[in-house]
Design a protein around this motif. Structure first.
Motif, PDB file in Angstrom:
ATOM      1  N   ALA A   1       0.814  -1.216   0.000  1.00  0.00           N
ATOM      2  CA  ALA A   1       0.000   0.000   0.000  1.00  0.00           C
ATOM      3  C   ALA A   1       0.849   1.268   0.000  1.00  0.00           C
ATOM      4  CB  ALA A   1      -0.926  -0.018   1.211  1.00  0.00           C
ATOM      5  N   THR A   2       2.092   1.190   0.541  1.00  0.00           N
ATOM      6  CA  THR A   2       2.919   2.391   0.621  1.00  0.00           C
ATOM      7  C   THR A   2       3.725   2.635  -0.658  1.00  0.00           C
ATOM      8  OG1 THR A   2       4.657   1.079   1.674  1.00  0.00           O
ATOM      9  CG2 THR A   2       3.135   2.260   3.128  1.00  0.00           C
ATOM     10  N   ASP A   3       3.692   1.730  -1.624  1.00  0.00           N
ATOM     11  CA  ASP A   3       4.425   1.909  -2.862  1.00  0.00           C
ATOM     12  C   ASP A   3       3.900   3.121  -3.623  1.00  0.00           C
ATOM     13  OD1 ASP A   3       6.105  -0.213  -2.548  1.00  0.00           O
ATOM     14  OD2 ASP A   3       4.846  -1.620  -3.632  1.00  0.00           O
ATOM     15  N   THR A   4       4.807   3.885  -4.205  1.00  0.00           N
ATOM     16  CA  THR A   4       4.384   5.016  -5.030  1.00  0.00           C
ATOM     17  C   THR A   4       5.218   5.065  -6.303  1.00  0.00           C
ATOM     18  OG1 THR A   4       5.908   6.528  -3.890  1.00  0.00           O
ATOM     19  CG2 THR A   4       3.630   6.436  -3.084  1.00  0.00           C
ATOM     20  N   ILE A   5       4.584   5.513  -7.361  1.00  0.00           N
ATOM     21  CA  ILE A   5       5.254   5.787  -8.628  1.00  0.00           C
ATOM     22  C   ILE A   5       5.081   7.272  -8.907  1.00  0.00           C
ATOM     23  CG2 ILE A   5       5.172   5.430 -11.127  1.00  0.00           C
ATOM     24  CD1 ILE A   5       4.317   2.583 -10.626  1.00  0.00           C
ATOM     25  N   GLU A   6       6.160   7.944  -9.277  1.00  0.00           N
ATOM     26  CA  GLU A   6       6.056   9.369  -9.609  1.00  0.00           C
ATOM     27  C   GLU A   6       5.902   9.521 -11.114  1.00  0.00           C
ATOM     28  OE1 GLU A   6       8.084  13.669  -8.678  1.00  0.00           O
ATOM     29  OE2 GLU A   6       7.892  12.065  -7.220  1.00  0.00           O
ATOM     30  N   VAL A   7       4.940  10.358 -11.514  1.00  0.00           N
ATOM     31  CA  VAL A   7       4.696  10.659 -12.918  1.00  0.00           C
ATOM     32  C   VAL A   7       5.050  12.126 -13.144  1.00  0.00           C
ATOM     33  CG1 VAL A   7       3.011  10.650 -14.793  1.00  0.00           C
ATOM     34  CG2 VAL A   7       2.821   8.976 -12.946  1.00  0.00           C
ATOM     35  N   GLN A   8       6.053  12.374 -13.944  1.00  0.00           N
ATOM     36  CA  GLN A   8       6.544  13.734 -14.157  1.00  0.00           C
ATOM     37  C   GLN A   8       6.240  14.212 -15.565  1.00  0.00           C
ATOM     38  OE1 GLN A   8      10.714  14.034 -13.120  1.00  0.00           O
ATOM     39  NE2 GLN A   8      10.288  13.970 -10.929  1.00  0.00           N
TER      40      GLN A   8
ATOM     41  N   ILE B   1       7.935   7.654 -14.025  1.00  0.00           N
ATOM     42  CA  ILE B   1       7.371   7.724 -15.372  1.00  0.00           C
ATOM     43  C   ILE B   1       7.475   9.175 -15.834  1.00  0.00           C
ATOM     44  CG2 ILE B   1       5.277   7.505 -16.774  1.00  0.00           C
ATOM     45  CD1 ILE B   1       4.375   5.267 -14.913  1.00  0.00           C
ATOM     46  N   CYS B   2       8.139   9.405 -16.960  1.00  0.00           N
ATOM     47  CA  CYS B   2       8.238  10.747 -17.537  1.00  0.00           C
ATOM     48  C   CYS B   2       7.353  10.822 -18.773  1.00  0.00           C
ATOM     49  CB  CYS B   2       9.683  11.075 -17.917  1.00  0.00           C
ATOM     50  SG  CYS B   2      10.774  11.323 -16.504  1.00  0.00           S
ATOM     51  N   VAL B   3       6.586  11.903 -18.900  1.00  0.00           N
ATOM     52  CA  VAL B   3       5.635  12.051 -20.007  1.00  0.00           C
ATOM     53  C   VAL B   3       6.115  13.149 -20.952  1.00  0.00           C
ATOM     54  CG1 VAL B   3       3.223  12.415 -20.635  1.00  0.00           C
ATOM     55  CG2 VAL B   3       3.791  11.369 -18.431  1.00  0.00           C
TER      56      VAL B   3
ATOM     57  N   LEU C   1      12.797   3.500 -14.945  1.00  0.00           N
ATOM     58  CA  LEU C   1      12.261   4.642 -15.679  1.00  0.00           C
ATOM     59  C   LEU C   1      11.473   4.149 -16.878  1.00  0.00           C
ATOM     60  CD1 LEU C   1      12.169   7.692 -16.562  1.00  0.00           C
ATOM     61  CD2 LEU C   1      14.305   7.235 -17.786  1.00  0.00           C
ATOM     62  N   VAL C   2      10.274   4.738 -17.074  1.00  0.00           N
ATOM     63  CA  VAL C   2       9.481   4.496 -18.276  1.00  0.00           C
ATOM     64  C   VAL C   2       9.085   5.857 -18.840  1.00  0.00           C
ATOM     65  CG1 VAL C   2       7.383   3.476 -19.254  1.00  0.00           C
ATOM     66  CG2 VAL C   2       8.595   2.293 -17.410  1.00  0.00           C
ATOM     67  N   VAL C   3       9.259   6.040 -20.141  1.00  0.00           N
ATOM     68  CA  VAL C   3       8.918   7.302 -20.798  1.00  0.00           C
ATOM     69  C   VAL C   3       7.670   7.103 -21.645  1.00  0.00           C
ATOM     70  CG1 VAL C   3       9.712   9.125 -22.343  1.00  0.00           C
ATOM     71  CG2 VAL C   3      11.352   7.970 -20.857  1.00  0.00           C
ATOM     72  N   ILE C   4       6.677   7.989 -21.479  1.00  0.00           N
ATOM     73  CA  ILE C   4       5.454   7.938 -22.280  1.00  0.00           C
ATOM     74  C   ILE C   4       5.538   8.981 -23.388  1.00  0.00           C
ATOM     75  CG2 ILE C   4       2.949   8.318 -22.286  1.00  0.00           C
ATOM     76  CD1 ILE C   4       2.808   7.324 -19.476  1.00  0.00           C
ATOM     77  N   ASP C   5       5.271   8.541 -24.630  1.00  0.00           N
ATOM     78  CA  ASP C   5       5.187   9.445 -25.782  1.00  0.00           C
ATOM     79  C   ASP C   5       6.393  10.384 -25.857  1.00  0.00           C
ATOM     80  OD1 ASP C   5       3.931  10.172 -28.080  1.00  0.00           O
ATOM     81  OD2 ASP C   5       2.402  11.430 -27.152  1.00  0.00           O
ATOM     82  N   PRO C   6       7.615   9.846 -25.894  1.00  0.00           N
ATOM     83  CA  PRO C   6       8.804  10.701 -25.875  1.00  0.00           C
ATOM     84  C   PRO C   6       8.875  11.613 -27.095  1.00  0.00           C
ATOM     85  CG  PRO C   6       9.397   8.461 -26.492  1.00  0.00           C
ATOM     86  CD  PRO C   6       7.958   8.418 -26.061  1.00  0.00           C
ATOM     87  N   LEU C   7       9.270  12.869 -26.870  1.00  0.00           N
ATOM     88  CA  LEU C   7       9.431  13.803 -27.979  1.00  0.00           C
ATOM     89  C   LEU C   7      10.672  13.461 -28.795  1.00  0.00           C
ATOM     90  CD1 LEU C   7       8.497  17.256 -26.384  1.00  0.00           C
ATOM     91  CD2 LEU C   7       7.095  15.751 -27.797  1.00  0.00           C
ATOM     92  N   HIS C   8      11.636  12.834 -28.150  1.00  0.00           N
ATOM     93  CA  HIS C   8      12.850  12.418 -28.838  1.00  0.00           C
ATOM     94  C   HIS C   8      13.089  10.950 -28.548  1.00  0.00           C
ATOM     95  CE1 HIS C   8      13.845  16.590 -29.794  1.00  0.00           C
ATOM     96  NE2 HIS C   8      13.454  16.871 -28.566  1.00  0.00           N
ATOM     97  N   LEU C   9      13.720  10.265 -29.480  1.00  0.00           N
ATOM     98  CA  LEU C   9      13.978   8.847 -29.291  1.00  0.00           C
ATOM     99  C   LEU C   9      14.833   8.651 -28.049  1.00  0.00           C
ATOM    100  CD1 LEU C   9      14.713   7.774 -32.963  1.00  0.00           C
ATOM    101  CD2 LEU C   9      12.619   7.397 -31.656  1.00  0.00           C
ATOM    102  N   PRO C  10      14.417   7.787 -27.142  1.00  0.00           N
ATOM    103  CA  PRO C  10      15.166   7.605 -25.887  1.00  0.00           C
ATOM    104  C   PRO C  10      16.530   6.965 -26.127  1.00  0.00           C
ATOM    105  CG  PRO C  10      12.957   6.624 -25.782  1.00  0.00           C
ATOM    106  CD  PRO C  10      13.229   6.953 -27.205  1.00  0.00           C
TER     107      PRO C  10
END
Length: 344
Positions: A63-70, A124-126, A146-155
């Motif tokens: 329950a205490t796990d968190t993911i940050e979405v930036q 998670i970076c958007v 790290l997971v990137v959503i819809d990256p503006l540049h190729l990772p």
């Protein structure tokens, strides 16, 4: 993910300070039985060595796990769709979601340290503009997935990302307008160097070339995926000596800007100008007339990002570092057959 050096340990810091590992541990835990001068020295060396306490991995989230979405910028209807997908997946999996706006990161090690100290299980970076080697190395040192959503540049190689079939979407949008008899079709996109914009532009050009339809000078323009850019770029192409009869905008928000530019010039939609957007956000459905657009599965992308991040956090291997979800043409009232309009 690249790493510029070996991760510092308590022993590393203790050796540099000339004290025992137990003393360094006391400083980290805020114990009072350490001399002020020793405490100050150890704290300074902890910062110098970019020391970050390792976070234990667990096979199952609690329950205490968190993911940050930036996000890189202020929130929009696009952001809202992503957030809804992320939050829904978090609730389903029992993981807390923290949403933040990621501004300029001057000190990557401190940024990564703060994420670890806050107990984040993954990041998670958007639509991030780009992630530097130093930032990736800082995340690697603390072993934060790290997971990137819809990256503006190729990772960078090895960075996991989730996107959509942008080329297929650009192709479908343009083919739809061509099927309605349009031949003067403009494309108004986002940043010229953005990978998603390039893919949509290539889809547009591929459809035009397949039909043997030339693209006149000034018919493709770059800006940002914003309303103001649609307003300005839309006005510019509509003021050309031979303006387009249809415009494919790179996102719904800029498509609404195009709509306003058309209305300011006395043009009716879709009788005088057909418009197609991209994303299928709530504003597409609320537009007047409702906007024909390419549906990008934003909520699903958010959910896939959460599940992928948790798999990485659990130490699982994933099949692919890049996942693309299918786009889909959604036809509404902002497009019409140009041949019918001419006959009328």
């Amino acid at each position: 993910m690249p790493s510029s050096r070996r991760r510092a340990t308590l022993a590393t810091v203790a050796a540099s300070a000339g004290v025992s590992v137990a003393t360094v541990s006391k400083v980290l835990n805020g114990r009072s039985d350490v001399a002020p001068t020793t405490r100050s020295l150890v704290q300074s060396l902890l910062r110098e060595h970019d020391y970050i306490a390792p976070s234990p991995r667990r096979a199952e989230p609690v329950a205490t796990d968190t993911i940050e979405v930036q996000f890189d910028d202020d929130f929009s209807t696009y952001s809202t769709e992503i957030i809804q997908g992320v939050v829904a997946a978090g609730a389903e999996l029992g993981v807390g979601i923290v949403v933040s706006v990621r501004k300029k990161i001057d000190h990557p090690a401190a940024w990564a340290r703060d994420l670890a100290a806050a107990g984040r299980r993954a990041l998670i970076c958007v639509t991030c503009d780009h992630l530097t080697t130093r930032q990736l190395a800082a995340l690697s040192r603390i072993q934060l997935p790290l997971v990137v959503i819809d990256p503006l540049h190729l990772p960078h190689a090895g960075v996991t990302s989730v996107g959509s079939t942008n080329f297929a979407g650009g192709l479908a949008a343009t083919q739809h307008l061509l099927s309605l008899g349009h031949r003067r079709i403009a494309y108004l996109g986002g940043q010229a160097t953005a990978a998603c914009n390039q893919a949509r532009l290539h889809g547009y050009r591929a459809a035009m070339e397949a039909e043997g339809v030339p693209v006149p000078p000034g018919y493709t323009r770059s800006g940002h995926f914003r309303y103001q850019d649609g307003l300005e770029c839309g006005g510019a192409v509509l003021d050309l000596p031979e303006p387009p009869t249809a415009i494919f905008a790179g996102c719904d928000e800029s498509a609404l800007g195009v709509m306003e530019a058309a209305r300011a010039r006395g043009l009716r939609i879709p009788e005088d100008l057909s418009i197609v957007g991209f994303d299928d956000t709530q504003m597409a459905r609320m537009a007047s007339p409702p906007l024909t657009t390419i549906r990008q599965p934003l909520r699903e992308m958010g959910g896939v990002a959460v599940r992928t991040a948790l798999r990485l956090a659990a130490g699982e291997k994933i099949d692919s570092h890049h996942v693309e979800l299918a786009t889909e043409l959604v036809v509404r009232a902002s497009t019409a057959d140009v041949r019918c309009a001419k006959r009328a």
